[in-house]
Motif scaffolding. Sequence first.
Motif, short mmCIF file in Angstrom:
data_model
loop_
_atom_site.label_atom_id
_atom_site.label_comp_id
_atom_site.label_asym_id
_atom_site.label_seq_id
_atom_site.Cartn_x
_atom_site.Cartn_y
_atom_site.Cartn_z
N ARG A 144 0.76 -1.28 -0.05
CA ARG A 144 -0.07 0.07 -0.08
C ARG A 144 0.78 1.37 -0.09
NH1 ARG A 144 -3.40 -3.67 3.41
NH2 ARG A 144 -5.16 -4.05 2.15
N GLY A 145 2.05 1.30 0.56
CA GLY A 145 2.90 2.29 0.68
C GLY A 145 3.37 2.78 -0.77
N VAL A 146 3.95 1.56 -1.44
CA VAL A 146 4.62 1.96 -2.88
C VAL A 146 3.59 2.43 -3.62
CG1 VAL A 146 6.41 0.22 -2.52
CG2 VAL A 146 4.17 -0.46 -3.61
N LEU A 147 2.31 2.00 -3.28
CA LEU A 147 1.25 2.66 -4.28
C LEU A 147 1.00 4.24 -4.01
CD1 LEU A 147 -1.60 -0.13 -4.39
CD2 LEU A 147 0.12 0.79 -6.11
N ARG A 148 1.60 4.60 -2.90
CA ARG A 148 1.41 6.03 -2.69
C ARG A 148 2.82 6.68 -2.83
NH1 ARG A 148 -0.67 3.81 2.31
NH2 ARG A 148 1.13 4.18 3.28
N ASP A 149 3.57 6.03 -3.47
CA ASP A 149 4.88 6.44 -4.14
C ASP A 149 5.87 6.64 -3.00
OD1 ASP A 149 4.41 6.75 -6.88
OD2 ASP A 149 3.42 8.82 -6.74
N GLU A 150 5.73 5.55 -1.91
CA GLU A 150 6.73 5.45 -1.10
C GLU A 150 7.85 4.47 -1.34
OE1 GLU A 150 3.57 6.29 2.45
OE2 GLU A 150 4.59 4.29 2.22
N THR A 151 9.06 4.87 -0.70
CA THR A 151 10.11 3.89 -1.05
C THR A 151 10.27 3.09 0.34
OG1 THR A 151 11.21 5.01 -2.94
CG2 THR A 151 12.38 3.36 -1.77
N HIS A 152 10.47 1.91 0.29
CA HIS A 152 10.54 0.93 1.53
C HIS A 152 11.77 0.03 1.52
CE1 HIS A 152 6.54 1.59 3.38
NE2 HIS A 152 6.44 1.89 2.21
N LEU A 153 12.66 0.22 2.51
CA LEU A 153 13.85 -0.39 2.82
C LEU A 153 13.82 -0.70 4.35
CD1 LEU A 153 16.86 1.55 0.97
CD2 LEU A 153 15.76 -0.74 0.51
N PRO A 154 14.38 -1.96 4.58
CA PRO A 154 14.53 -2.39 5.99
C PRO A 154 15.70 -1.34 6.69
CG PRO A 154 14.94 -4.26 4.79
CD PRO A 154 14.73 -3.07 3.71
N PRO A 155 15.23 -0.61 7.74
CA PRO A 155 16.37 0.24 8.68
C PRO A 155 17.70 -0.27 8.77
CG PRO A 155 14.04 0.23 9.64
CD PRO A 155 14.27 -0.98 8.52
#
Length: 258
Positions: A144-155
């Motif tokens: 759902r985050g990437v559909l909001r144009d977010e980039t997700h990586l493990p900290p």
Amino acid sequence: MVRIRVLVVDDHRIFAESLAAALAAEPDVDVAAAGSGPAALRCLERAAGEGRAFDVMLVDADLGAAHGGFARAPVARAVSDEGDDGLVDGITLVEGVRTGQPSVRTVVLAEKDDPRRAALALQAGASGWVAKDCSLQRLLAVIRGVLRDETHLPPALLTGVLRELTAARKHRTESERLVESLTPREREVLRCMVAGLGRKAVAERLFLSPHTVRTHMQNVLGKLGVHSTLAAVALARRAGVGPVDLAGDVVERGGQLA
């Protein structure tokens, strides 16, 4: 309810079936699965042509390594691997989807943290890198985050990925400087090399003799400081040099670019 269409791409049958089943249980998620890169591309093209394009692609970072078959997931419309014309690794698939269907967000699923490969995935166009053993809630949050144009990586990966991206930028700058030392004709020859054209094909395209093309290729290798066409192509890609458009018009005749 707005439904999210997800394509799972993984050649590990048990993992793919389990993940597809878990995602399909969500009320707002539709799932399909493919067991290889070529199968995934066919699935994406077919869905887009039918007006039901996928929103997110989840792709195995080690796609192709298993060389195994793929059973149809009972909860998903799975794409058969029959007729596949070769293996495509996960990062290459991400890059191909970014080029062919840029509206599809891609998330790479990995068995272990790897800053270098995560950086390569982001450069290829991925929106996220997630551990395969993460919770379903975490994965859904990323989708759902990437559909909001977010980039997700493990900290834990963030510092290493930033370091890799900084190093890649430095290499790119140096590669760009070397490419800029080429003449316009040499750059055109380099683009033909990136496209995989041999000496004869380059000569026909640029209306030059094979001997002249050979001289240009030698000059390109010398100015780039490499000893093979493969190394020249790798450096060109780092510098952002793309292949010549084989479907377009040939370059102009005459000596203006020589």
